[in-house]
Write a protein that holds these residues in place. Structure first.
Motif, PDB file in Angstrom:
ATOM      1  N   GLU A 173     -12.108 -21.075  26.185  1.00 36.65           N
ATOM      2  CA  GLU A 173     -10.497 -19.585  26.396  1.00 36.65           C
ATOM      3  C   GLU A 173     -10.629 -19.223  25.069  1.00 36.65           C
ATOM      4  O   GLU A 173     -11.049 -19.488  24.158  1.00 36.65           O
ATOM      5  CB  GLU A 173      -9.670 -20.753  25.756  1.00 36.65           C
ATOM      6  CG  GLU A 173      -9.255 -21.836  26.844  1.00 36.65           C
ATOM      7  CD  GLU A 173      -8.039 -22.781  26.862  1.00 36.65           C
ATOM      8  OE1 GLU A 173      -7.549 -23.920  27.775  1.00 36.65           O
ATOM      9  OE2 GLU A 173      -7.206 -23.531  25.670  1.00 36.65           O
TER      10      GLU A 173
ATOM     11  N   ILE B  62      -7.915 -12.182  33.585  1.00 38.35           N
ATOM     12  CA  ILE B  62      -6.935 -13.107  34.499  1.00 38.35           C
ATOM     13  C   ILE B  62      -7.045 -11.980  35.847  1.00 38.35           C
ATOM     14  O   ILE B  62      -6.254 -11.679  36.319  1.00 38.35           O
ATOM     15  CB  ILE B  62      -5.454 -13.189  33.974  1.00 38.35           C
ATOM     16  CG1 ILE B  62      -5.023 -13.522  32.369  1.00 38.35           C
ATOM     17  CG2 ILE B  62      -4.786 -14.668  35.202  1.00 38.35           C
ATOM     18  CD1 ILE B  62      -6.534 -14.959  31.972  1.00 38.35           C
ATOM     19  N   LYS B  63      -7.868 -13.555  36.606  1.00 37.39           N
ATOM     20  CA  LYS B  63      -8.478 -13.500  38.459  1.00 37.39           C
ATOM     21  C   LYS B  63      -7.141 -13.060  39.622  1.00 37.39           C
ATOM     22  O   LYS B  63      -7.155 -12.644  39.993  1.00 37.39           O
ATOM     23  CB  LYS B  63      -9.646 -13.786  38.631  1.00 37.39           C
ATOM     24  CG  LYS B  63     -10.700 -13.760  37.662  1.00 37.39           C
ATOM     25  CD  LYS B  63     -12.077 -14.242  38.110  1.00 37.39           C
ATOM     26  CE  LYS B  63     -13.097 -14.205  37.260  1.00 37.39           C
ATOM     27  NZ  LYS B  63     -14.035 -15.050  38.033  1.00 37.39           N
TER      28      LYS B  63
ATOM     29  N   LYS C 119      -3.891 -12.376  38.156  1.00 37.27           N
ATOM     30  CA  LYS C 119      -2.582 -11.774  37.852  1.00 37.27           C
ATOM     31  C   LYS C 119      -1.662 -11.611  38.501  1.00 37.27           C
ATOM     32  O   LYS C 119      -0.664 -11.952  38.122  1.00 37.27           O
ATOM     33  CB  LYS C 119      -3.223 -10.282  37.067  1.00 37.27           C
ATOM     34  CG  LYS C 119      -2.828 -10.321  35.115  1.00 37.27           C
ATOM     35  CD  LYS C 119      -3.429  -9.263  35.125  1.00 37.27           C
ATOM     36  CE  LYS C 119      -3.602  -9.332  33.306  1.00 37.27           C
ATOM     37  NZ  LYS C 119      -3.378  -7.928  33.064  1.00 37.27           N
TER      38      LYS C 119
ATOM     39  N   GLN D 136       2.575 -12.202  29.223  1.00 37.54           N
ATOM     40  CA  GLN D 136       1.036 -11.924  29.592  1.00 37.54           C
ATOM     41  C   GLN D 136       0.463 -11.177  30.069  1.00 37.54           C
ATOM     42  O   GLN D 136      -0.468 -10.722  29.864  1.00 37.54           O
ATOM     43  CB  GLN D 136       0.810 -14.062  29.274  1.00 37.54           C
ATOM     44  CG  GLN D 136       1.202 -14.308  27.989  1.00 37.54           C
ATOM     45  CD  GLN D 136       0.506 -13.930  26.675  1.00 37.54           C
ATOM     46  OE1 GLN D 136      -0.943 -13.843  26.884  1.00 37.54           O
ATOM     47  NE2 GLN D 136       1.020 -13.636  25.228  1.00 37.54           N
TER      48      GLN D 136
ATOM     49  N   LYS E 255      -3.340 -13.829  26.865  1.00 33.47           N
ATOM     50  CA  LYS E 255      -4.193 -15.673  26.047  1.00 33.47           C
ATOM     51  C   LYS E 255      -4.327 -16.392  27.775  1.00 33.47           C
ATOM     52  O   LYS E 255      -3.359 -16.906  28.018  1.00 33.47           O
ATOM     53  CB  LYS E 255      -3.967 -15.800  25.134  1.00 33.47           C
ATOM     54  CG  LYS E 255      -3.874 -14.486  23.885  1.00 33.47           C
ATOM     55  CD  LYS E 255      -3.242 -14.988  22.857  1.00 33.47           C
ATOM     56  CE  LYS E 255      -3.181 -13.978  21.398  1.00 33.47           C
ATOM     57  NZ  LYS E 255      -2.815 -12.741  21.713  1.00 33.47           N
ATOM     58  N   PRO E 256      -5.826 -16.780  28.296  1.00 32.49           N
ATOM     59  CA  PRO E 256      -5.418 -17.476  28.708  1.00 32.49           C
ATOM     60  C   PRO E 256      -4.597 -19.091  28.489  1.00 32.49           C
ATOM     61  O   PRO E 256      -4.056 -19.869  29.102  1.00 32.49           O
ATOM     62  CB  PRO E 256      -7.370 -18.054  29.536  1.00 32.49           C
ATOM     63  CG  PRO E 256      -7.419 -16.898  29.025  1.00 32.49           C
ATOM     64  CD  PRO E 256      -6.628 -16.273  28.180  1.00 32.49           C
TER      65      PRO E 256
ATOM     66  N   LEU F 124      -0.501 -18.888  28.857  1.00 33.93           N
ATOM     67  CA  LEU F 124      -0.685 -18.544  30.535  1.00 33.93           C
ATOM     68  C   LEU F 124      -0.579 -20.045  31.189  1.00 33.93           C
ATOM     69  O   LEU F 124       0.787 -20.607  31.580  1.00 33.93           O
ATOM     70  CB  LEU F 124      -1.567 -17.592  31.369  1.00 33.93           C
ATOM     71  CG  LEU F 124      -1.164 -16.512  30.746  1.00 33.93           C
ATOM     72  CD1 LEU F 124      -2.450 -15.632  31.238  1.00 33.93           C
ATOM     73  CD2 LEU F 124      -0.075 -16.169  31.294  1.00 33.93           C
ATOM     74  N   LYS F 125      -1.774 -20.995  30.828  1.00 37.97           N
ATOM     75  CA  LYS F 125      -1.914 -22.559  31.163  1.00 37.97           C
ATOM     76  C   LYS F 125      -0.700 -23.180  30.378  1.00 37.97           C
ATOM     77  O   LYS F 125      -0.329 -24.167  31.041  1.00 37.97           O
ATOM     78  CB  LYS F 125      -3.001 -22.919  30.400  1.00 37.97           C
ATOM     79  CG  LYS F 125      -3.120 -24.162  31.519  1.00 37.97           C
ATOM     80  CD  LYS F 125      -4.999 -24.820  30.682  1.00 37.97           C
ATOM     81  CE  LYS F 125      -5.172 -26.314  31.187  1.00 37.97           C
ATOM     82  NZ  LYS F 125      -6.683 -26.601  30.492  1.00 37.97           N
TER      83      LYS F 125
ATOM     84  N   PHE G  67      -7.730 -21.935  35.177  1.00 39.18           N
ATOM     85  CA  PHE G  67      -8.327 -22.234  33.977  1.00 39.18           C
ATOM     86  C   PHE G  67      -9.053 -23.607  33.397  1.00 39.18           C
ATOM     87  O   PHE G  67      -9.503 -23.392  32.421  1.00 39.18           O
ATOM     88  CB  PHE G  67      -6.417 -22.376  33.038  1.00 39.18           C
ATOM     89  CG  PHE G  67      -6.153 -20.713  33.200  1.00 39.18           C
ATOM     90  CD1 PHE G  67      -5.648 -19.685  32.956  1.00 39.18           C
ATOM     91  CD2 PHE G  67      -4.525 -21.488  34.023  1.00 39.18           C
ATOM     92  CE1 PHE G  67      -5.362 -18.700  32.645  1.00 39.18           C
ATOM     93  CE2 PHE G  67      -3.947 -19.636  34.081  1.00 39.18           C
ATOM     94  CZ  PHE G  67      -4.324 -18.451  33.988  1.00 39.18           C
TER      95      PHE G  67
END
Length: 225
Positions: free
Chosen positions: A120, A139-140, A142, A179, A186-187, A190-191, A224
């Motif tokens: 990460e 981020i694939k 989005k 984000q 930042k993954p 988001l997670k 993620f």
């Protein structure tokens, strides 16, 4: 003096070769992203400047790269505002490169594939000489997150939530929007927000609305893992 001259000349050639190799990598990164955004469908248009921004390229780099790709028949300019489309030849070139990552293609160097079990907000740099790098983590999903947030905001008034849960979910929505809009999302954040929303929706009981929205979250979180 002759030896010094040859040494300087050799260093100059090495620098030029390194620059060319870096440019070839950037060309592939750009075409590969275009392939991903369009799904390999030439009728799906993408903005050339948006792709460049997502990859962290300057406008001059984006212009130079698209001129080359267009000249080689790998993509086409479609609209005056910067709309571009991938060609059949471009799709074939990307798929050939990804199918045989250890081999260079006519246009691109070998595709460097690195398998990471979990990472990460980190970077890896390979095969470079005196290089620097800046973080630009893609981020694939989005667009999927954007659509989920839009749907969640529409349905939020229909949830029977207490004031604390409602405040929490609104804060998570605002953070997700911030984000996703960022050039360097930042993954981990988001997670965390998606997991928090999932917890609130699960606590809302078996309402029809919550059951409609909950299945989206595991799909978004899967990216993620």
């Amino acid at each position: 003096m002759r030896v010094v001259s040859l040494s300087v000349h050799y260093t100059s050639i090495k620098t030029k070769m390194s620059n060319i190799e870096e440019l070839r990598k950037k060309r592939f990164q750009y075409l590969n992203l275009l392939y991903g955004k369009t799904g390999g469908d030439k009728f799906n248009l993408v903005n050339m400047w948006d792709l460049g921004n997502e990859l962290g390229f300057s406008k001059e780099e984006t212009k130079t790269i698209t001129q080359y790709l267009k000249g080689e028949g790998l993509m086409e300019y479609a609209t005056i505002g910067g709309g571009i489309e991938i060609t059949h030849y471009g799709v074939k070139e990307v798929e050939d490169a990804l199918s045989h990552p250890e081999q260079p293609t006519h246009y691109f160097p070998p595709v460097n594939i690195i398998n990471i079990h979990h990472m990460e907000g980190s970077q890896i740099q390979q095969g470079t000489i005196s290089s620097t790098q800046t973080g630009s983590f893609l981020i694939k999903n989005k667009n999927e997150i954007v659509e989920f947030v839009k749907l969640l905001k529409e349905k939020l008034p229909e949830f029977n939530l207490n004031s604390e849960d409602k405040s929490e979910i609104k804060a998570d929505i605002a953070t997700l929007e911030s984000q996703v809009a960022s050039s360097r999302p930042k993954p981990g954040i988001l997670k965390e927000c998606l997991t928090s929303i999932q917890r609130v929706l699960e606590g809302a009981g078996g309402t029809i609305i919550s059951q409609q929205l909950l299945p989206y979250i595991p799909q978004l979180l899967a990216v993620f893992k």
